[in-house]
Design a protein around this motif. Structure first.
Motif, PDB file in Angstrom:
ATOM      1  N   LYS A  15       5.637  -5.197   7.089  1.00 27.89           N
ATOM      2  CA  LYS A  15       6.905  -5.941   6.914  1.00 27.89           C
ATOM      3  C   LYS A  15       6.686  -7.229   6.112  1.00 27.89           C
ATOM      4  O   LYS A  15       7.467  -7.576   5.242  1.00 27.89           O
ATOM      5  CB  LYS A  15       7.483  -6.316   8.291  1.00 27.89           C
ATOM      6  N   LYS A  16       5.569  -7.907   6.431  1.00 27.36           N
ATOM      7  CA  LYS A  16       5.324  -9.211   5.813  1.00 27.36           C
ATOM      8  C   LYS A  16       5.152  -9.066   4.294  1.00 27.36           C
ATOM      9  O   LYS A  16       4.476  -8.148   3.832  1.00 27.36           O
ATOM     10  CB  LYS A  16       4.036  -9.784   6.422  1.00 27.36           C
ATOM     11  N   LYS A  17       5.796  -9.975   3.536  1.00 24.22           N
ATOM     12  CA  LYS A  17       5.671  -9.897   2.072  1.00 24.22           C
ATOM     13  C   LYS A  17       4.293 -10.335   1.623  1.00 24.22           C
ATOM     14  O   LYS A  17       3.798 -11.363   2.051  1.00 24.22           O
ATOM     15  CB  LYS A  17       6.730 -10.787   1.408  1.00 24.22           C
ATOM     16  N   ARG A  18       3.701  -9.545   0.760  1.00 23.26           N
ATOM     17  CA  ARG A  18       2.390  -9.885   0.222  1.00 23.26           C
ATOM     18  C   ARG A  18       2.564 -10.579  -1.135  1.00 23.26           C
ATOM     19  O   ARG A  18       3.606 -10.422  -1.772  1.00 23.26           O
ATOM     20  CB  ARG A  18       1.553  -8.610   0.088  1.00 23.26           C
ATOM     21  N   LYS A  23       1.567  -1.168   0.744  1.00 19.80           N
ATOM     22  CA  LYS A  23       2.637  -1.622   1.634  1.00 19.80           C
ATOM     23  C   LYS A  23       2.942  -0.587   2.731  1.00 19.80           C
ATOM     24  O   LYS A  23       3.256  -0.919   3.859  1.00 19.80           O
ATOM     25  CB  LYS A  23       3.873  -1.830   0.747  1.00 19.80           C
TER      26      LYS A  23
END
Ligand SMILES: C[S@@+](CC[C@H](N)C(=O)[O-])C[C@H]1O[C@@H](n2cnc3c(N)ncnc32)[C@H](O)[C@@H]1O
Length: 210
Positions: free
Chosen positions: A10-13, A168
């Motif tokens: 979920k966390k944006k990279r 992702k």
């Protein structure tokens, strides 16, 4: 890899936020990556695992470190007795240290400037997510396709490429699999270390030119 394996981060990279890798790695951020002992320790651990997976038999092999950054993997590969070509698109990263011994070359790993059958192995640590991360994006799909057909060409027969990277979700892996089959005769697949622990999970793509 089990084809039913599901994950979705979920966390944006960084690669989702910055279009180009050079917009992310420059100035202070580049300095802090290149000088971090902690990052160096982690990247070294991943490199050792990657080499363990490919089980390179040949002595004096020539290895391409694709997306080498400041050269953590390249220096290790050189120190254990192989020849290495350190290849990256960001010049300031590549020349951060005095790296004559690891044959630095600046360029895009989707279009590597090497002759067919040049390398005994290709190692790529934590770089591939910058190239292919959005299955809807035609430019990225093209770039990844070019990378696969080029890597197939520049590897010697019987040699392997290994990538550790941060996809992702599992859909990316499925699309990679399709492109690899379309663009090359590589055998291979994904190896996932610690699949049940998202914090410790490590994803490797291994490809063999038979
Ligand atoms: C997170 S850093 C990892 C660097 C190094 N492999 C390590 O383990 O420390 C990602 C690297 O991939 C490189 N990279 C990304 N896209 C690239 C491309 N198309 N061609 C060559 N290098 C690329 C970046 O410039 C950056 O040095």
């Amino acid at each position: 890899m089990n084809e039913d394996y599901y994950f979705n981060i979920k966390k944006k990279r960084p690669e989702e936020i910055y279009d180009k890798v050079s917009d992310y790695f420059y100035g202070e951020r580049l300095d802090s990556y290149a000088t971090s002992k902690n990052i160096q320790r982690i990247q070294l651990k991943i490199t050792k695992r990657a080499l363990e997976i490919i089980q390179l038999q040949k002595e004096h092999a020539l290895i391409l470190d694709a997306g080498c950054g400041p050269g953590f993997a390249s220096f290790y590969i050189k120190n254990i007795g192989y020849q290495v070509v350190a290849f990256d698109i960001i010049k300031d990263f590549l020349f951060y240290y005095d790296i004559k011994d690891i044959n630095p070359i600046v360029g895009d790993m989707c279009f590597p400037p090497f002759k067919p059958e040049s390398f005994d192995a290709i190692v790529s640590i934590s770089a591939l997510q910058w190239i292919y991360r959005d299955i809807e994006n035609k430019i990225m799909t093209h770039a990844f396709s070019e990378l696969i057909s080029s890597f197939y060409k520049i590897l010697k027969f019987g040699s392997k490429a290994i990538f550790q990277f941060y996809p992702k979700n599992n859909t990316i892996l499925e699309h990679m699999r399709i492109i690899i089959n379309e663009k090359s005769d590589f055998d291979g697949g994904f190896i996932i270390d610690n699949p049940d622990n998202p914090r410790k999970r490590r994803i490797f793509l291994i490809l063999e030119k038979k």
